[in-house]
Design a protein around this motif. Structure first.
Motif, mmCIF file in Angstrom:
data_model
loop_
_atom_site.group_PDB
_atom_site.id
_atom_site.type_symbol
_atom_site.label_atom_id
_atom_site.label_comp_id
_atom_site.label_asym_id
_atom_site.label_seq_id
_atom_site.Cartn_x
_atom_site.Cartn_y
_atom_site.Cartn_z
ATOM 1 N N SER A 58 44.620 -52.408 -35.425
ATOM 2 C CA SER A 58 45.587 -53.206 -34.530
ATOM 3 C C SER A 58 44.910 -54.206 -33.665
ATOM 4 O O SER A 58 44.917 -53.875 -32.601
ATOM 5 C CB SER A 58 46.539 -52.171 -33.837
ATOM 6 N N ASN A 63 51.062 -52.720 -32.008
ATOM 7 C CA ASN A 63 51.670 -51.700 -32.497
ATOM 8 C C ASN A 63 52.239 -50.699 -31.214
ATOM 9 O O ASN A 63 52.840 -49.798 -31.411
ATOM 10 C CB ASN A 63 50.765 -50.637 -33.351
ATOM 11 N N GLY A 256 50.917 -55.085 -36.440
ATOM 12 C CA GLY A 256 51.719 -54.055 -35.641
ATOM 13 C C GLY A 256 52.992 -53.129 -36.225
ATOM 14 O O GLY A 256 53.524 -52.535 -35.401
#
Length: 401
Positions: A58, A63, A256
């Protein structure tokens, strides 16, 4: 015993399992955690040990972005169902079409989402090899030696449709020789490679113009990190996608959310692939994933994207200033610190973990034998001070090996 033309478990598994055993014995696998204050900070459930995660893909920390999380919640409330649990080409949620329109607008062309980028690869590569994305005549499929496992995994299936060749990494002379020999050729590679480095895009475009080379590029590791709209390394360098270029990307990394997308240069490819192979029997994106993807698009349309991309660039420059790697100066966020042998790699990973930083040890078959080390993923949500502290610890531990 199989012919082992495109895979060899008898050779690969015993070699790799010995390394995994060392990692497991060192307590560097199966670590159960809970998030503390978002993506940056994790706590081990069993011991309470807290650490920064430098192994996450990420790359912008989206995220854990509030808009992304809220997008999933809103979609579930709006739809009132977790998903339709059936092939999407028969019946689909209206939310899914809304997402596709938004993705097409964001990335500049038709976009086909799926439950994973691997499902897309499994669906597309066999029909690309058989010629059903071009003129119905088979294409010679040339796989870069370092093409991600999700693509290499499909080689035996593709080889049942056409000739499969393996190209030395980024060897454009080899690829041009194949193009001279065969009238129809496709090249399968990564844009940004999972163990660092990039494809030679300019050379590929030259070969495409000269020979009609079809390009199948997985750019999962650069989506969102580059480009004004987060188009990724490859798409941001192309004015438009033609019908002989196809980009696959995971939206479970820097984007994400969860799932995968195919950026297509032709609407007719969308209409065909939408119901092909795993796309026909696989489940569609679940409602929450549709929502988190829409939430991520909101972030991509806001100044927040450029802000996090810039912090990522600063973190990359800071790391490259102090640590020598094969990727030094490439401007990319994936770094591999080589130490040679797998035992040393696991020890380095373990010692850094004790100091509050998780970096994964990488060894064969992830990297070649004798090239073991740690792989770390720099991110745009890491404060400069954290990266500086990590560099100091890394130098100290390397000095003890």
């Amino acid at each position: 015993m199989g012919p082992h033309l495109h895979r060899n478990n008898q050779k690969m598994i015993p070699t790799s399992e010995s390394a995994w055993a060392v990692a497991r014995e060192s307590h560097m696998l199966d670590i159960r955690v809970e998030a503390v204050g978002g993506q940056n900070h994790l706590r081990e459930v069993d011991t309470g040990h807290e650490f920064a995660n430098l192994c996450s893909c990420s790359y912008l920390g989206l995220n854990s972005h509030p808009d992304v999380i809220q997008g999933g919640i809103d979609a579930l409330k709006r739809a009132g169902i977790t998903g339709l649990s059936m092939a999407e080409f028969r019946i689909r949620l209206g939310l899914m079409e809304e997402l596709e329109v938004q993705l097409a607008d964001l990335f500049g062309g038709p976009v086909l989402p799926a439950v994973t980028s691997s499902a897309l690869t499994a669906a597309i590569l066999p029909v690309l090899g058989s010629g059903h994305l071009t003129d119905s005549e088979p294409l010679v499929m040339v796989f870069d030696k370092f093409a991600h496992f999700s693509m290499a995994f499909v080689k035996p299936i593709v080889a049942d449709e056409t000739r499969v060749l393996n190209c030395p990494h980024n060897d454009m002379n080899y690829l041009e020789d194949v193009c001279r020999k065969y009238p129809r050729v496709a090249y399968v590679c990564d844009g940004v490679y999972s163990t660092g480095g990039v494809t030679d895009l300019q050379a590929l475009l030259t070969l495409q113009e000269k020979y009609g080379l079809f390009l199948y590029i997985d750019d999962s590791h650069s989506l969102s990190t580059q480009g004004k709209n987060g188009e990724g390394y490859i798409r941001s360098r192309l004015r438009e996608l033609n019908d002989r270029t196809l980009i696959i990307a995971s939206i479970a990394k820097a984007f994400g959310s969860t799932g995968g997308i195919a950026m297509l240069g032709s609407r007719k490819h969308y209409d065909f692939l939408y119901r092909t192979g795993p796309m026909g029997w696989s489940q569609s994106l679940r409602t929450a994933a549709i929502g988190t993807s829409m939430g991520s698009i909101q972030v991509h349309r806001s100044p927040e994207l450029a802000k996090r991309q810039e912090q990522l660039r600063r973190n990359i420059a800071l790391f490259d200033e102090h640590i020598q790697t094969a990727q030094r100066g490439d401007g990319l966020h994936i770094k591999v610190v080589e130490v040679g042998e797998q035992d040393k790699a696991v020890k380095l990973s373990r010692e850094l973990y004790k100091r509050g930083f998780y970096c994964s040890a990488v060894f064969f078959p992830i990297v070649p034998v004798g090239k073991a080390g740690i792989r770390l993923m720099l991110r745009g949500d890491l404060p400069t001070e954290m990266v500086q502290a990590f560099i100091g610890h890394l130098k100290e531990v390397l000095a003890t090996l």
